[in-house]
Design an enzyme around this catalytic site. Structure first.
Site, PDB file in Angstrom:
ATOM      1  N   GLY A 433       0.823  -1.208   0.000  1.00 38.56           N
ATOM      2  CA  GLY A 433       0.000   0.000   0.000  1.00 38.56           C
ATOM      3  C   GLY A 433       0.856   1.256   0.000  1.00 38.56           C
ATOM      4  O   GLY A 433       0.532   2.248  -0.657  1.00 38.56           O
ATOM      5  N   ASP A 665       0.552   0.346  13.164  1.00 36.08           N
ATOM      6  CA  ASP A 665       0.791  -0.992  12.614  1.00 36.08           C
ATOM      7  C   ASP A 665       0.988  -2.056  13.699  1.00 36.08           C
ATOM      8  O   ASP A 665       1.078  -3.244  13.399  1.00 36.08           O
ATOM      9  CB  ASP A 665       2.036  -0.977  11.717  1.00 36.08           C
ATOM     10  CG  ASP A 665       1.779  -0.196  10.445  1.00 36.08           C
ATOM     11  OD1 ASP A 665       0.596  -0.048  10.066  1.00 36.08           O
ATOM     12  OD2 ASP A 665       2.746   0.285   9.832  1.00 36.08           O
TER      13      ASP A 665
HETATM   14  C1  S3P Z   1       3.081   3.930   6.237  1.00 38.82           C
HETATM   15  C2  S3P Z   1       2.042   4.609   6.851  1.00 38.82           C
HETATM   16  C3  S3P Z   1       0.961   3.946   7.591  1.00 38.82           C
HETATM   17  C4  S3P Z   1       1.308   2.518   7.930  1.00 38.82           C
HETATM   18  C5  S3P Z   1       1.897   1.784   6.770  1.00 38.82           C
HETATM   19  C6  S3P Z   1       3.175   2.460   6.311  1.00 38.82           C
HETATM   20  C7  S3P Z   1       4.110   4.685   5.514  1.00 38.82           C
HETATM   21  O1  S3P Z   1      -0.204   3.926   6.781  1.00 38.82           O
HETATM   22  O2  S3P Z   1       0.156   1.852   8.382  1.00 38.82           O
HETATM   23  O3  S3P Z   1       2.198   0.447   7.136  1.00 38.82           O
HETATM   24  O4  S3P Z   1       5.179   4.111   5.226  1.00 38.82           O
HETATM   25  O5  S3P Z   1       3.893   5.863   5.231  1.00 38.82           O
HETATM   26  P1  S3P Z   1      -1.249   5.154   6.768  1.00 38.82           P
HETATM   27  O6  S3P Z   1      -0.600   6.275   6.118  1.00 38.82           O
HETATM   28  O7  S3P Z   1      -2.417   4.643   5.969  1.00 38.82           O
HETATM   29  O8  S3P Z   1      -1.609   5.387   8.182  1.00 38.82           O
END
Ligand code: S3P
Length: 798
Positions: A433, A665
């Protein structure tokens, strides 16, 4: 109602026999006829129950059938079509009759079939639907046929513009009844792709075995040939006639693939001649990461094949090394699709000194900024997990030279802010993601169109949170329904800086806009409603790109509480060195493991202690955990420390909402800690957990409940009544029952329940664990070296 009455399969070998068997067992047509030149194959197929009726002649079968599948070697296609042309009813080529007789095939070269049809019929008939199943085995003959051969495998159909849509639908329906996933492709493109991925490897395997067999010392060569030789040459056991026909039938594309490969081999040879270590390591490490990326592509398909039977089990001997238990004594082929189950044995404690793998968030960003910088960026401690490797691969696909990872070292030759090249196809980002959301910002500012895709889980995650603000900046991005991936990003947009107040505390959204902001006109201002991880701003600073950051709070008179970061467009990045600390999110599993397992003590080395990430330590300390920090330092702009964690009685708490975004996380494993604590733990303000790799609130509540814990899911959090005892009572008693848990393919859910086993009465069996490799390669190995006992069971499908 069945749309196909009688199917005739011509050619009862492995593929034809398996197709007949699959269609018959699915009941997708009323009857299956079979014909083969070789009468014994027909008799065998009938005796095995693969066909309902064995035809004495092709004409007999063709007269009765409404769909005819040609599963004969490539060069036999034309003679078979000639014979069929003689027995098709008069005028079958005429407009109205073709839907009654459909011919399809399963050959490896589509152009060869179309050429044959052109020769025989003077045109490619609209009722001819060329197809190719991407499945097989080195075994041949109807005796090797299996009704499950095509399950969860791709089948490529290559219809032409004038191919009849009803004919196409019938063929598609039959393949889907076999459990296959049908896609369509242009015939020439199909031939080029298959020449590289299927035909070339077969010819290399044949050629290697043939060359070595001709060596005077061949007795010793084969006697001492190890697993690598066995794996590499398995397919040299395939049917020679079939591959002879493929070589000649698809000669143009095969020759191009052989030439490309020969060039690559020449480069490798030259590197050895020149004793050029850098070049050799470059080739090997690039190949290794591409191969890992390919495995993750395959794993995404495993979602479709969850019910396939186990064929291979990989067991861990608990010393960190992996034993392979080959249950059906077939050759284990690591290219096969696999699912993983963890069986976590109950009880025990952990101890020792460890460094968990590199930080995922920082690893992604290092590749992105290093690629756009001027000069060479060297990254140490890079996470060799599938997510970060997907980002690395994506930038390679855009023309960036990246060497490694090799023992965590990656060297990136930056191309500058405007030096990326359009990739040849969509960029596949697996489960990542962060890669998709951050890259959406970067890609929106490029001169070329690009499509970002991901696996099953990523394809279900919301992307409007970045697509909407990027649209306000002037980007054009098309999504699937509900703002889900793939993202089709239009190149050539002129981005404008905006001021954007994030509706949720998301570092990914904030980072995405900052990355887009580097290319925008004017200033891009982002305000997050809470502290979110700040690796992007820290790293931009390290690459010499100015950003301004401020924490705003309601009391200071700004009217809101949040984290403001602003960037001016038009700057540049200067290459630097990056030291990636161990990932605090991965270390969290061992913090909780050591805390809950009586008699544990671990030192977790060089863990990232960025204050925007260290919420897990504070929450555990509030619960009574015994965690001390040593060797605190700042390395490359990021705070790090060794964490010493000893077991301690935990108590339930109300988790302060201010800590939620900075421990986002770690909640799955914190829920495990809460279950082992005495009293109630309450989490609120964490609705974001519902849109992570899985709905982590529901997945954890279901899993905990299945293990006998009182866990109540809330819309934005969880309430857990812990089963732990006060310090004065018996310590280390089991709190979880044994049971089976579905991790929903979510790496952090899988690892959390493995940790829970330390306080379980019985085995905890955790399904769908392959994605643990996205963030924590060899988690089970490290956990077992620390004292846990996790058996990894790998189920493969052919
Ligand atoms: C991340 C931000 C977080 C985290 C993801 C990694 C990042 O997500 O949960 O595992 O590297 O910027 P969100 O931005 O959706 O909170």
């Amino acid at each position: 109602m069945r749309t196909v009455d009688t199917l005739l399969v011509v050619g009862l070998g492995l593929i034809g026999g398996s197709f007949a068997a699959a269609v018959k067992s699915a009941g997708a047509c009323r009857q299956v006829y079979g014909y083969d030149q070789n009468k014994t194959s027909v008799e065998e197929a009938a005796a095995l129950g693969i066909i309902d009726y064995g035809c004495a002649s092709l004409a007999d079968g063709a007269a009765a059938a409404d769909v005819i599948m040609l599963a004969v070697p490539m060069l036999a296609m034309k003679p078979v079509l000639e014979q069929l042309s003689l027995c098709l009813p008069e005028g079958v080529l005429a407009e109205k009759m073709f839907a009654e007789k459909v011919i399809t095939d399963a050959g490896s070269s589509k152009k060869a079939l179309l050429d044959a049809a052109l020769d025989v019929f003077g045109e490619v008939p609209p009722w001819l639907v060329p197809g190719h199943p991407i499945a097989g085995s080195e075994k041949s003959g109807v005796g090797a046929a299996k009704a499950t051969l095509f399950q969860a495998h791709d089948v490529i159909l290559t219809p032409l513009a004038h191919t009849d849509s009803l004919a196409l639908d019938k063929v598609k329906m039959l393949w889907e009844a076999c459990g296959a996933v049908v896609t369509t492709m242009d015939p020439c493109h199909h031939d080029e792709v298959l020449a590289k991925t299927s035909h070339l490897p077969h010819f290399l395997a044949y050629s290697l075995v043939d060359t070595l067999a001709g060596n005077p010392d061949n007795q010793n060569i084969f006697r001492f040939a190890a697993g690598g030789f066995r794996d590499f040459t398995r397919i040299a056991g395939s049917d020679p006639i079939m591959w002879h026909d493929v070589a000649l039938g698809n000669h143009q594309a095969v020759l191009a693939a052989l030439d490309e490969f020969t060039e690559g081999l020449q480069v490798l040879r030259e590197a050895i001649v020149q004793q050029n270590s850098q070049s050799l390591l470059g080739i090997f490490s690039r190949a290794q990461s591409a191969r890992q990326h390919f495995s993750s592509l395959l794993q995404s398909r495993q979602q479709r094949a969850k019910t396939l039977p186990d064929s291979v089990i990989v067991c861990n001997d608990f010393s960190g090394s992996v034993l392979i238990e080959d249950t059906d004594k077939e050759v284990m082929d690591s290219m096969k699709e696999s699912t993983q189950t963890f069986i976590a044995r109950p009880g025990g404690s952990i101890s020792g000194e460890f460094r968990v793998p590199g930080d995922k968030s920082i690893s992604h960003r290092a590749i992105m900024l290093g690629a756009l910088a001027e000069g060479e960026t060297v990254v140490a401690g890079f996470l060799e997990g599938e997510d970060a490797l997907a980002t690395l691969k994506a930038f390679r696909d855009m023309g960036v030279q990246i060497d490694g990872p090799y023992l965590g070292k990656v060297t990136i030759q930056g191309v500058g802010m405007h030096g990326l090249r359009q990739p040849q196809g969509p960029l596949y980002l697996g489960n990542a993601g962060t890669a998709m959301r951050l890259m959406a910002g970067l890609m929106a500012a490029q001169s070329f169109d690009v499509t970002l895709t991901g696996d099953h889980s990523l394809s279900a995650r919301p992307m409007n949170r970045v697509v909407d603000p990027l649209g306000k900046m002037g980007a054009t991005i098309e999504t699937s329904e509900g703002g889900r991936p793939p993202l089709k990003i239009k190149g050539g947009a002129r981005l404008q800086g905006i001021e954007y107040h994030l509706p949720m505390a998301s570092a990914q959204v904030q980072s995405c806009l900052l990355l887009a902001g580097m290319y925008a006109e004017g200033e891009t201002v982002t305000v997050a409603p809470g502290i979110v991880r700040d690796h992007t701003n820290r790293m931009l600073d390290g690459f010499g790109y100015p950003v301004t950051c401020a924490v705003t709070c309601a009391e200071s008179g700004s009217g809101e509480h949040g984290y403001r970061v602003a960037i001016e467009g038009g700057g540049k990045l200067t290459a630097t060195r990056i030291d990636v600390p161990a990932d605090v999110s991965s270390a969290a599993f061992f913090m909780v493991a050591a805390s809950i397992a009586e008699g544990s003590e671990v030192r977790l080395c060089h863990v990232g202690m960025n204050p925007t990430r260290s919420g897990v330590v504070e929450i555990l300390q509030l619960m009574g955990a015994d965690i001390t920090l040593e060797n605190e330092a700042v390395v490359g702009g990021e705070p790090v420390a060794d964490l010493i964690v000893r077991s301690a009685p935990l108590k339930g708490i109300d988790i302060p909402e201010r800590l939620v975004p900075i421990a986002i996380d770690e909640f799955p494993v914190l829920f495990v800690a809460a279950a082992c604590a005495q009293g109630r733990t309450l989490l609120t303000g964490a609705g974001e957990l519902r849109v992570k790799e899985s709905d982590r609130i529901q997945a954890m509540a279901d899993g905990l409940t299945a293990l006998g814990i009182d866990a109540q899911p809330l819309a934005d959090g969880m309430m857990i009544n812990g089963s732990g005892h006060a310090a004065s009572e018996k310590k280390g008693q089991p709190v979880f029952n044994g049971g089976t848990i579905d991790s929903h393919g979510d790496h952090r859910i899988a690892m959390s329940f493995a940790v829970a086993a330390l306080r379980a009465k019985d085995d905890i069996r955790i399904l769908d664990c392959a994605n643990v490799a996205t963030s924590f390669p060899d988690f089970a190995g490290l956990a077992n070296r620390a004292g846990m006992r996790i058996v990894v069971k790998v189920s493969t499908s052919e």
